[in-house]
Design a protein around this motif. Structure first.
Motif, short mmCIF file in Angstrom:
data_model
loop_
_atom_site.label_atom_id
_atom_site.label_comp_id
_atom_site.label_asym_id
_atom_site.label_seq_id
_atom_site.Cartn_x
_atom_site.Cartn_y
_atom_site.Cartn_z
N GLN A 92 0.76 -1.27 0.18
CA GLN A 92 0.17 0.00 0.08
C GLN A 92 0.84 1.02 -0.03
N ALA A 93 2.05 1.17 0.94
CA ALA A 93 2.91 2.44 0.80
C ALA A 93 3.54 2.71 -0.36
N GLY A 94 4.07 1.53 -1.04
CA GLY A 94 4.64 1.68 -2.08
C GLY A 94 3.95 1.97 -3.31
N MET A 95 2.59 1.70 -3.30
CA MET A 95 1.79 2.34 -4.34
C MET A 95 1.34 3.68 -4.16
N ILE A 96 0.89 4.14 -2.89
CA ILE A 96 0.65 5.59 -2.66
C ILE A 96 1.77 6.37 -3.14
N SER A 97 3.17 5.85 -3.02
CA SER A 97 4.43 6.60 -3.53
C SER A 97 4.29 6.92 -4.97
N ALA A 98 3.10 6.49 -5.71
CA ALA A 98 3.06 6.85 -7.29
C ALA A 98 2.64 8.55 -7.24
N GLY A 99 2.25 9.13 -6.15
CA GLY A 99 1.87 10.50 -6.24
C GLY A 99 3.21 11.38 -6.25
N ILE A 100 4.40 10.80 -6.07
CA ILE A 100 5.64 11.58 -6.01
C ILE A 100 5.89 12.12 -7.50
N PRO A 101 5.70 11.39 -8.58
CA PRO A 101 6.07 12.17 -9.79
C PRO A 101 5.17 13.40 -10.00
N ILE A 102 4.04 13.50 -9.45
CA ILE A 102 2.99 14.64 -9.70
C ILE A 102 3.63 15.80 -8.77
N THR A 103 4.21 15.48 -7.61
CA THR A 103 4.94 16.62 -6.82
C THR A 103 5.96 17.05 -7.46
N ILE A 104 6.60 16.18 -8.06
CA ILE A 104 8.19 16.59 -8.90
C ILE A 104 7.85 17.29 -9.94
N LEU A 105 6.87 17.07 -10.80
CA LEU A 105 6.53 17.86 -11.84
C LEU A 105 5.95 19.12 -11.52
N ALA A 106 5.27 19.08 -10.13
CA ALA A 106 4.56 20.46 -9.93
C ALA A 106 5.46 21.47 -9.50
N PHE A 107 6.57 20.84 -8.53
CA PHE A 107 7.72 21.56 -8.35
C PHE A 107 8.73 22.17 -9.10
N THR A 108 9.00 21.39 -10.03
CA THR A 108 9.95 21.76 -11.01
C THR A 108 10.14 23.27 -11.83
N PRO A 109 8.82 23.41 -12.17
CA PRO A 109 8.64 24.92 -12.73
C PRO A 109 8.84 25.87 -11.87
N LEU A 110 8.58 25.57 -10.47
CA LEU A 110 8.59 26.54 -9.19
C LEU A 110 9.95 26.83 -8.82
N PHE A 111 10.80 25.73 -8.72
CA PHE A 111 12.13 26.00 -8.02
C PHE A 111 13.30 26.06 -9.30
N LEU A 112 13.06 25.39 -10.37
CA LEU A 112 13.99 25.22 -11.40
C LEU A 112 13.95 25.92 -12.71
N LYS A 113 12.35 26.61 -12.68
CA LYS A 113 12.07 27.44 -13.83
C LYS A 113 12.28 26.61 -15.25
N GLU A 114 11.96 25.22 -15.04
CA GLU A 114 12.14 24.51 -16.19
C GLU A 114 10.89 23.96 -16.83
N LYS A 115 10.62 24.23 -17.99
CA LYS A 115 9.26 23.91 -18.84
C LYS A 115 9.28 22.45 -19.05
N ILE A 116 8.14 21.88 -18.44
CA ILE A 116 7.88 20.43 -18.58
C ILE A 116 7.18 20.01 -19.86
N LYS A 117 7.66 19.27 -20.51
CA LYS A 117 7.11 18.85 -22.03
C LYS A 117 5.74 18.01 -21.69
N ALA A 118 5.11 18.04 -22.54
CA ALA A 118 3.54 17.32 -22.56
C ALA A 118 4.18 15.98 -22.58
N LYS A 119 5.13 15.31 -22.91
CA LYS A 119 5.51 13.81 -23.03
C LYS A 119 5.73 13.49 -21.77
#
Length: 285
Positions: A92-119
């Motif tokens: 269960q814990a491992g499966m919940i960790s699937a939310g991590i990519p969403i947080t990474i993609l959300a924080f990337t433009p905020l802290f790194l000013k990088e544009k995330i491609k649609a792919k």
């Protein structure tokens, strides 16, 4: 690029083992003490490697970067995971960790000013679909976890997302080994402070299996995995690295079958394949 992908895969596999060990260690040690012991050992190993490589250790010069990463990736992420694993199972814990990519993609433009491609977003979405199938495939054998445990794992996802993005930012001026060692040192200090007034000798119940798990989480799941992840992120970038966290539920299911004799359904198998496909898609040029 291939080397970076391999490093990310190795890191997620080793972290999946951490979830299994976390379940074994739940009754043996309080979460804060477990995290302190784990990272104290890891810090000694990491600093030993720095000395062997004759690298300078900017403990005070880089205190800001190390303290931020130590709090997020070592103290908050690990402690919240161990707390959550006391009330929900490893899968269960491992499966919940699937939310991590969403947080990474959300924080990337905020802290790194990088544009995330649609792919990258598409790859992350496909991985999430795979994880949903994984959850469905395990639902018949998994017991219902507590809401508190699930929230603790979700909060750990947020902490890891910020750690990954900021690690990429600070990694431009600091090599992965030094970055991991510095974060480990400060994270251990935060963990040790959290033990004050909250840990009693009566809470400690160590067994032979518990000692084996301590060794694993202090070496492979800490030193090797964190170094591999930081190095992999530096090569492929935070955005492309994000979906690879979704391999965690795949590995937890595999380890559950091999080590805990859990049943693997057809739905679970398909979910794992889709999750891997999404991670690969997001990493392709």
């Amino acid at each position: 690029m291939k080397k970076g992908i391999l490093l990310l895969i190795v890191a997620t596999l080793l972290w999946a083992g951490n979830y299994i060990c976390g379940r074994f260690l739940g009754p043996a040690l309080p979460a804060t003490l477990l995290n302190t012991v784990r990272w104290a050992i890891s810090t000694i190993i990491l600093f030993g490697l720095l000395i062997l490589n004759k690298k300078k250790i900017p403990v005070f010069v880089r205190w800001k970067e190390f303290s931020i990463l130590g709090f997020l990736g070592v103290f908050a992420f690990s402690t919240l995971n161990y707390l959550g694993l006391k009330s929900i199972n490893a899968s269960q814990a491992g499966m919940i960790s699937a939310g991590i990519p969403i947080t990474i993609l959300a924080f990337t433009p905020l802290f790194l000013k990088e544009k995330i491609k649609a792919k990258a977003w598409i790859g992350a979405a496909i991985s999430i679909i795979g994880v949903i199938l994984l959850v469905k495939g395990k639902s018949s054998t998994s017991s219902e976890g507590s809401i508190v445990g699930e929230i603790e794992i979700l909060l750990s996802c947020v902490a890891w997302g910020m750690y990954t993005v900021l690690g990429k930012k600070y990694g431009k001026n600091i090599d992965p080994l030094t970055l991991t060692a510095g974060a480990a040192l400060y994270g251990t200090l935060f963990s040790a402070i959290s033990c004050i007034g909250t840990v009693q000798p009566s809470m400690i119940h160590m067994t032979k299996n518990a000692w084996i798990c301590i060794f694993y989480v202090s070496t492979l799941a800490s030193v090797v995995a964190y170094f591999a992840w930081n190095a992999g992120v530096k090569i492929v970038g935070a955005g492309r690295a994000a979906p690879f966290i979704n391999l965690l539920p795949v590995w937890t299911v595999v380890l559950g079958v091999l080590l805990l004799q859990e049943q693997l359904s057809g739905v679970t198998f398909v979910g794992g394949i889709i999750t891997i496909f999404g991670a690969i898609l997001a990493s392709m040029k």
